[in-house]
Design a protein around this motif. Structure first.
Motif, PDB file in Angstrom:
ATOM      1  N   LEU A  48      51.171  59.066 100.676  1.00  0.00           N
ATOM      2  CA  LEU A  48      50.798  59.013  99.268  1.00  0.00           C
ATOM      3  C   LEU A  48      51.009  57.609  98.717  1.00  0.00           C
ATOM      4  CD1 LEU A  48      50.048  60.225  96.508  1.00  0.00           C
ATOM      5  CD2 LEU A  48      52.471  60.831  96.245  1.00  0.00           C
ATOM      6  N   CYS A  49      50.000  57.130  98.009  1.00  0.00           N
ATOM      7  CA  CYS A  49      50.112  55.872  97.293  1.00  0.00           C
ATOM      8  C   CYS A  49      49.855  56.143  95.817  1.00  0.00           C
ATOM      9  CB  CYS A  49      49.091  54.875  97.822  1.00  0.00           C
ATOM     10  SG  CYS A  49      49.033  53.321  96.910  1.00  0.00           S
ATOM     11  N   ALA A  50      50.686  55.567  94.978  1.00  0.00           N
ATOM     12  CA  ALA A  50      50.514  55.718  93.540  1.00  0.00           C
ATOM     13  C   ALA A  50      50.652  54.361  92.863  1.00  0.00           C
ATOM     14  CB  ALA A  50      51.553  56.693  92.974  1.00  0.00           C
ATOM     15  N   GLN A  51      49.794  54.142  91.843  1.00  0.00           N
ATOM     16  CA  GLN A  51      49.876  52.895  91.062  1.00  0.00           C
ATOM     17  C   GLN A  51      49.807  53.227  89.579  1.00  0.00           C
ATOM     18  OE1 GLN A  51      47.065  51.491  89.287  1.00  0.00           O
ATOM     19  NE2 GLN A  51      45.379  52.713  90.116  1.00  0.00           N
ATOM     20  N   ASP A  52      50.558  52.465  88.818  1.00  0.00           N
ATOM     21  CA  ASP A  52      50.630  52.725  87.370  1.00  0.00           C
ATOM     22  C   ASP A  52      50.050  51.582  86.558  1.00  0.00           C
ATOM     23  OD1 ASP A  52      54.234  52.018  86.985  1.00  0.00           O
ATOM     24  OD2 ASP A  52      52.552  50.800  87.675  1.00  0.00           O
ATOM     25  N   MET A  53      49.140  50.808  87.155  1.00  0.00           N
ATOM     26  CA  MET A  53      48.553  49.634  86.502  1.00  0.00           C
ATOM     27  C   MET A  53      47.122  49.901  86.041  1.00  0.00           C
ATOM     28  SD  MET A  53      50.102  46.791  89.107  1.00  0.00           S
ATOM     29  CE  MET A  53      49.780  47.784  90.573  1.00  0.00           C
ATOM     30  N   ALA A  90      48.037  60.067 116.864  1.00  0.00           N
ATOM     31  CA  ALA A  90      48.040  59.527 118.225  1.00  0.00           C
ATOM     32  C   ALA A  90      49.011  58.352 118.285  1.00  0.00           C
ATOM     33  CB  ALA A  90      46.643  59.073 118.612  1.00  0.00           C
ATOM     34  N   PRO A  91      49.572  58.059 119.450  1.00  0.00           N
ATOM     35  CA  PRO A  91      50.498  56.920 119.559  1.00  0.00           C
ATOM     36  C   PRO A  91      49.896  55.604 119.078  1.00  0.00           C
ATOM     37  CG  PRO A  91      50.683  58.314 121.502  1.00  0.00           C
ATOM     38  CD  PRO A  91      49.533  58.862 120.693  1.00  0.00           C
ATOM     39  N   SER A  92      48.568  55.461 119.204  1.00  0.00           N
ATOM     40  CA  SER A  92      47.902  54.234 118.747  1.00  0.00           C
ATOM     41  C   SER A  92      47.970  54.070 117.233  1.00  0.00           C
ATOM     42  CB  SER A  92      46.443  54.223 119.189  1.00  0.00           C
ATOM     43  OG  SER A  92      45.751  55.334 118.625  1.00  0.00           O
ATOM     44  N   GLN A  93      48.358  55.098 116.532  1.00  0.00           N
ATOM     45  CA  GLN A  93      48.488  55.022 115.077  1.00  0.00           C
ATOM     46  C   GLN A  93      49.910  54.647 114.638  1.00  0.00           C
ATOM     47  OE1 GLN A  93      46.674  59.008 114.403  1.00  0.00           O
ATOM     48  NE2 GLN A  93      45.137  57.902 113.201  1.00  0.00           N
ATOM     49  N   THR A  94      50.763  54.374 115.591  1.00  0.00           N
ATOM     50  CA  THR A  94      52.075  53.812 115.274  1.00  0.00           C
ATOM     51  C   THR A  94      51.863  52.443 114.639  1.00  0.00           C
ATOM     52  OG1 THR A  94      53.234  54.980 117.033  1.00  0.00           O
ATOM     53  CG2 THR A  94      54.218  52.922 116.255  1.00  0.00           C
ATOM     54  N   SER A  95      52.340  52.273 113.429  1.00  0.00           N
ATOM     55  CA  SER A  95      52.048  51.056 112.688  1.00  0.00           C
ATOM     56  C   SER A  95      52.839  51.066 111.381  1.00  0.00           C
ATOM     57  CB  SER A  95      50.548  50.984 112.387  1.00  0.00           C
ATOM     58  OG  SER A  95      50.196  49.743 111.814  1.00  0.00           O
ATOM     59  N   VAL A  96      52.702  49.997 110.630  1.00  0.00           N
ATOM     60  CA  VAL A  96      53.194  49.957 109.254  1.00  0.00           C
ATOM     61  C   VAL A  96      51.978  50.033 108.350  1.00  0.00           C
ATOM     62  CG1 VAL A  96      54.515  48.718 107.533  1.00  0.00           C
ATOM     63  CG2 VAL A  96      55.168  48.561 109.945  1.00  0.00           C
ATOM     64  N   TYR A  97      51.998  50.950 107.426  1.00  0.00           N
ATOM     65  CA  TYR A  97      50.861  51.185 106.545  1.00  0.00           C
ATOM     66  C   TYR A  97      51.173  50.678 105.139  1.00  0.00           C
ATOM     67  CZ  TYR A  97      48.984  54.028 110.282  1.00  0.00           C
ATOM     68  OH  TYR A  97      48.499  54.444 111.494  1.00  0.00           O
ATOM     69  N   PHE A  98      50.253  49.896 104.609  1.00  0.00           N
ATOM     70  CA  PHE A  98      50.393  49.363 103.266  1.00  0.00           C
ATOM     71  C   PHE A  98      49.262  49.844 102.387  1.00  0.00           C
ATOM     72  CE2 PHE A  98      53.944  46.568 103.542  1.00  0.00           C
ATOM     73  CZ  PHE A  98      53.979  46.136 104.851  1.00  0.00           C
ATOM     74  N   CYS A  99      49.638  50.199 101.197  1.00  0.00           N
ATOM     75  CA  CYS A  99      48.672  50.517 100.156  1.00  0.00           C
ATOM     76  C   CYS A  99      48.618  49.339  99.195  1.00  0.00           C
ATOM     77  CB  CYS A  99      49.102  51.772  99.423  1.00  0.00           C
ATOM     78  SG  CYS A  99      48.053  52.243  98.043  1.00  0.00           S
ATOM     79  N   ALA A 100      47.457  49.112  98.616  1.00  0.00           N
ATOM     80  CA  ALA A 100      47.311  48.046  97.634  1.00  0.00           C
ATOM     81  C   ALA A 100      46.340  48.491  96.553  1.00  0.00           C
ATOM     82  CB  ALA A 100      46.815  46.759  98.290  1.00  0.00           C
ATOM     83  N   SER A 101      46.410  47.823  95.421  1.00  0.00           N
ATOM     84  CA  SER A 101      45.467  48.107  94.351  1.00  0.00           C
ATOM     85  C   SER A 101      45.070  46.816  93.664  1.00  0.00           C
ATOM     86  CB  SER A 101      46.065  49.083  93.325  1.00  0.00           C
ATOM     87  OG  SER A 101      47.073  48.461  92.544  1.00  0.00           O
TER      88      SER A 101
END
Lengths: 111, 112
Positions: free
Chosen positions: B22-27, B82-93
């Motif tokens: 979940l990503c949330a932004q208040d801008m 899947a193991p290939s989805q091991t990563s750091v996930y960033f959300c941005a707006s």
């Protein structure tokens, strides 16, 4: 599509020395360019941006960058590095609606 | 203002499990993005949204789905991890296309 290249994967610099990080962009119309910094375990923070106008752009934390159309470059500089500047730095260019990021340059600061 | 927030911060999954980030932004930003960050590859765009109810594919959309039912929220789903989805996930707006993007703190996902 526009893209950026950061030629240096890792740079080590002494505290108090100057720093320059290279960024080259692919040809297009006047690019919208950004530099972001990522401290360990953190998200990305905008250092500065270039849209148009003055080719020397000032940013936060004492950083500046110069847009050179003739060299397709947007290099980031800081005159005197502090230990807290150790981080990963990303150059990015607007590509349609989105940002395309370079692979990043990791900066290590030695005492 | 909290800016951009992401839930959870860390997660470990087994292959084949599903989850939603979940990503949330208040801008009140129109544009929202999901990236993944892998060593030596910078950030790669997975999906993005140009407004409530819209989504579009980025560079690496396979294996992910997204939804933007509310303007302030952007969900990233993995249906069968899947193991290939091991990563750091960033959300941005961002307010507009081409503007500065504001990033969340990231979610570190490990798929075993």
């Amino acid at each position: 599509a526009q893209s950026v290249t950061q030629p240096d994967i890792h740079i080590t610099v002494s505290e108090g020395a100057s720093l320059e990080l290279r960024c080259n962009y692919s040809y297009g119309a006047t690019p919208y360019l950004f530099w972001y910094v990522q401290s360990p375990g953190q998200g990305l923070q905008l250092l500065l941006k270039y849209f148009s106008g003055d080719t020397l752009v000032q940013g936060i934390k004492g950083f500046e960058a110069e847009f050179k159309r003739s060299q397709s470059s947007f290099n980031l500089r800081k005159p005197s590095v502090h230990w807290s500047d150790a981080a990963e730095y990303f150059c990015a260019v607007v590509n349609d609606y989105k940002l395309s990021f370079g692979a990043g340059t990791t900066v290590t600061v030695r005492a | 203002n909290a800016g951009v927030t992401q839930t959870p911060k860390f997660r470990v999954l087994k292959t084949g499990q599903s989850m939603t980030l979940l990503c949330a932004q208040d801008m009140n930003h129109e544009y929202m993005y999901w990236y993944r960050q892998d060593p030596g590859m910078g950030l790669r765009l997975i999906h993005y949204s140009v407004g409530e109810g819209t989504t579009a594919k980025g560079e690496v959309p396979d294996g992910y789905n997204v939804s933007r039912l509310k303007k302030q929220n952007f969900l990233l789903g993995l249906e069968s991890a899947a193991p290939s989805q091991t990563s750091v996930y960033f959300c941005a707006s961002s307010l507009l296309s081409g503007n500065e993007q504001f990033f969340g703190p990231g979610t570190r996902l490990t798929v075993l």
